[in-house]
Design a protein around this motif. Structure first.
Motif, PDB file in Angstrom:
ATOM      1  N   ASP A  21     -41.794  12.706 -52.983  1.00  0.00           N
ATOM      2  CA  ASP A  21     -41.729  11.424 -52.287  1.00  0.00           C
ATOM      3  C   ASP A  21     -42.917  11.284 -51.322  1.00  0.00           C
ATOM      4  N   SER A  22     -43.151  12.360 -50.556  1.00  0.00           N
ATOM      5  CA  SER A  22     -44.241  12.356 -49.577  1.00  0.00           C
ATOM      6  C   SER A  22     -45.598  12.274 -50.291  1.00  0.00           C
TER       7      SER A  22
ATOM      8  N   PHE B 165     -46.096  12.828 -44.968  1.00  0.00           N
ATOM      9  CA  PHE B 165     -44.883  12.034 -44.725  1.00  0.00           C
ATOM     10  C   PHE B 165     -43.637  12.921 -44.699  1.00  0.00           C
ATOM     11  N   LEU B 166     -43.701  14.069 -45.356  1.00  0.00           N
ATOM     12  CA  LEU B 166     -42.563  15.003 -45.296  1.00  0.00           C
ATOM     13  C   LEU B 166     -42.410  15.502 -43.859  1.00  0.00           C
TER      14      LEU B 166
ATOM     15  N   TYR C  90     -40.904   6.984 -49.526  1.00  0.00           N
ATOM     16  CA  TYR C  90     -41.816   6.232 -50.397  1.00  0.00           C
ATOM     17  C   TYR C  90     -41.422   4.751 -50.466  1.00  0.00           C
ATOM     18  N   VAL C  91     -40.099   4.486 -50.542  1.00  0.00           N
ATOM     19  CA  VAL C  91     -39.676   3.090 -50.720  1.00  0.00           C
ATOM     20  C   VAL C  91     -39.573   2.313 -49.406  1.00  0.00           C
ATOM     21  N   SER C  92     -39.761   2.998 -48.258  1.00  0.00           N
ATOM     22  CA  SER C  92     -39.645   2.271 -46.982  1.00  0.00           C
ATOM     23  C   SER C  92     -40.897   1.437 -46.741  1.00  0.00           C
TER      24      SER C  92
ATOM     25  N   PHE D  60     -47.448  -1.383 -45.738  1.00  0.00           N
ATOM     26  CA  PHE D  60     -46.664  -2.307 -46.559  1.00  0.00           C
ATOM     27  C   PHE D  60     -47.227  -2.485 -47.955  1.00  0.00           C
ATOM     28  N   ALA D  61     -47.406  -1.353 -48.631  1.00  0.00           N
ATOM     29  CA  ALA D  61     -47.850  -1.438 -50.019  1.00  0.00           C
ATOM     30  C   ALA D  61     -46.759  -2.047 -50.904  1.00  0.00           C
TER      31      ALA D  61
END
Ligand code: HEM
Length: 531
Positions: A360-361, A422-423, A437-439, A445-446
């Motif tokens: 995810d990170s 990000f982790l 990832y989805v936040s 704001f990709a």
């Protein structure tokens, strides 16, 4: 009176009245078009115009030469909002500090901004029109139905990845060079189509050609039209090759999808006659019919719209992720370890995808360094809006907001690729953090605006995340990857404000033996229907 002065009224008098009426109508329509285009493409008073620094180019040429560079020059030169001149007129660019204030403002409209850039009123652009005519159907179908079915969808995606990977990337244990973006496009088209249209169609070659080409042709058709003089667009769009292609896609898609709908109706009828309950098929055709609640919907155009929104963006993300993997190969063993631990414990599930925290990170870092665009929040101002610092956004203006993907104030060493960035942030904050990832957040704001409750944040991002994690798990455990050193082409190029990978990009791949079984051991027929 000489001969020339009375010959004109005489000539007009010779034209039948209904033709005079038609001619008058045409003149009025052309006049209105010119007036409207001149008004709507006029520069906006009060906003400085950005151009490429030190090049002396007029604003529009500057934008077409290097849109991101033009925006970067504007951000450097002005502390507040400025305008750029695009192919469809001026757009206000706001620095990121305005992002929070602008999210969810009722005066701003996402779809109307889209309408002008993507020519939804011209024939051929049915996919774009579908999302504008019924602006809530697709986002709410994705938010409600897809989210509810994500567990089932995970199984579908794993089943499709199992079958597609073997066919697309092969079984060769020697290194081979492949055009990686094309392969990824084929894979993503199959994965997404499995969710949108179900199993028979997601492997139908003709549909897959449409799914892959419609996105590219639609964007190229819109880009070609934007580059045309506004006056020529209503005529030229009939003759432009990409536009002809998208019209043909619609006709072909209609035949394929109608046949599938008919097949489902017959199957339901047979089951009903036998006293059985027809199964609820879990894909976007079924979901949209349920969500539409009897309202008339062009489901073919809606499917094309879904295809356009999803396949291209997800293919880009997958291709960039692979590029980042081969450029930073030290992360590969760590990612493999995580996949083996997570899937070895309990197999595939929605929760397993959530537990892939390093992946995810890694995906978020990949997106941060190579976002689809440096700007987002494309909106049209529907009613005059005064911001807290007194800036007035006039009615009718279109705007976009700059992101802060490489801002050292937020990301230390912003140009360095750090797969665990990000982790670490995630481990230091609450579970509802903006570092998944989805936040989405004001700076990152990709997937659109802003925080999870931002009205227009991409409703397909959970599916994109699932597709990417499933595809990468298979790709990493079943294959070795490395750079193709003979490939010296530029890796990225820009199309106006969008960044994308080079379609010719090559990578080396070879089959390896996976440590654990990743394939689903169930009959695919059993995972196609909801309980
Ligand atoms: C990595 C892949 C993807 C990226 C980077 C991405 C990015 C975006 C962005 C930036 C927006 C605009 C949001 C805004 O302006 O605030 C958006 C909207 C949208 N996306 Fe995605 N997207 C991706 C995948 C998908 C997928 C897989 C689907 C479909 C399943 C999808 C469906 C949509 C739809 C329907 C909208 C319009 C939302 C609305 O009208 O409210 N996207 N996406």
């Amino acid at each position: 009176m000489n001969s020339t002065t009375y010959s004109i009224p005489l000539a007009i008098g010779a034209i039948p009245p209904y033709l005079q009426f038609v001619a008058f109508g045409c003149v009025l329509a052309v006049g209105y078009n010119i007036w409207w285009a001149l008004v709507s493409e006029r520069r906006l008073p009060g906003f400085p115009v950005a151009t490429l620094e030190g090049q002396g180019l007029p604003p529009k040429e500057s934008y077409f030469k290097d849109a991101s560079g033009t925006i970067a020059s504007g951000l450097k030169a002005y502390a507040g909002p400025f305008q750029i001149i695009t192919g469809t007129g001026p757009k206000i660019v706001l620095p990121n500090k305005y992002a929070d204030e602008l999210r969810n403002r009722p005066e701003l409209d996402f779809n109307e901004a889209f309408r002008k850039d993507f020519f939804a009123h011209y024939s051929g652009f049915d996919g774009f029109r579908a999302s504008l005519d019924n602006p809530t159907l697709i986002p709410s179908t994705l938010r409600v139905k897809l989210t509810q079915s994500l567990g089932l969808v995970t199984n579908h995606l794993v089943d499709e990845a199992t079958s597609a990977l073997h066919q697309l990337y092969g079984e060769d244990r020697e290194w081979q060079s492949i055009a990686v973006k094309q392969h990824n496009l084929n894979l993503v088209a199959r994965l997404s189509s499995r969710v949108f249209l179900g199993r028979p169609i997601c492997r139908n070659e003709q549909w897959l050609e449409i799914a892959k080409n419609h996105t590219v042709d639609s964007f190229l058709a819109a880009r070609d039209l934007r580059a045309q003089h506004f006056f020529m667009r209503p005529i030229m769009h009939y003759f432009m090759p990409h536009n002809k292609n998208i019209q043909r896609h619609y006709t072909d898609a209609k035949r394929i999808i109608s046949t599938e709908v008919e097949r489902r109706k017959i199957r339901a009828q047979i089951l009903l006659e036998a006293g059985d309950k027809p199964p609820k098929v879990s894909d976007a055709i079924g979901w949209m019919v349920e969500m539409a609640g009897g309202k008339k919907v062009d489901y073919v155009a809606a499917q094309l719209s879904l295809t356009v929104a999803s396949i291209h963006a997800t293919t880009e993300a997958l291709t960039i992720a692979l590029l980042d993997l081969v450029s930073h190969p030290e992360i590969i063993p760590q990612l493999r370890k995580e996949i083996i631990e997570v899937l070895g414990d309990a197999g595939w599930s929605k929760q397993a995808l959530y537990k892939m925290k390093l992946m995810d990170s890694f995906l978020k870092e990949s997106q941060r360094l190579h976002p689809p665009s440096d700007v987002s929040m494309n909106r049209k101002v529907m009613r005059r809006l005064t911001l807290s610092d007194g800036t007035v956004l006039p009615k009718g203006a279109r705007l976009m907001v700059a992101a802060r993907f490489r801002d050292a104030e937020i990301y230390p060493e912003p140009d360095a690729f750090d797969a665990t960035r990000f982790l670490r942030l995630l481990n230091n904050t609450s579970s509802n953090s903006p570092h998944h990832y989805v936040s989405t957040s004001a700076e990152m704001f990709a997937f659109g605006t802003i925080r999870c409750h931002g009205k227009h944040a991409c409703p397909g991002r959970f599916l994109a995340s699932a597709e990417l994690k499933i595809a990468l798990s298979h790709m990493l455990l079943k294959y070795d990857w490395k750079l193709d050193k003979s490939d010296t082409m530029p890796r990225f190029f820009a199309n106006e404000t969008a960044h994308m990978t080079n379609p010719g990009l090559k990578l080396m791949v070879r089959r390896r033996t996976e440590e654990i079984n990743l394939d689903l051991d169930v009959d695919p027929d059993l995972i196609d229907v909801e309980d």
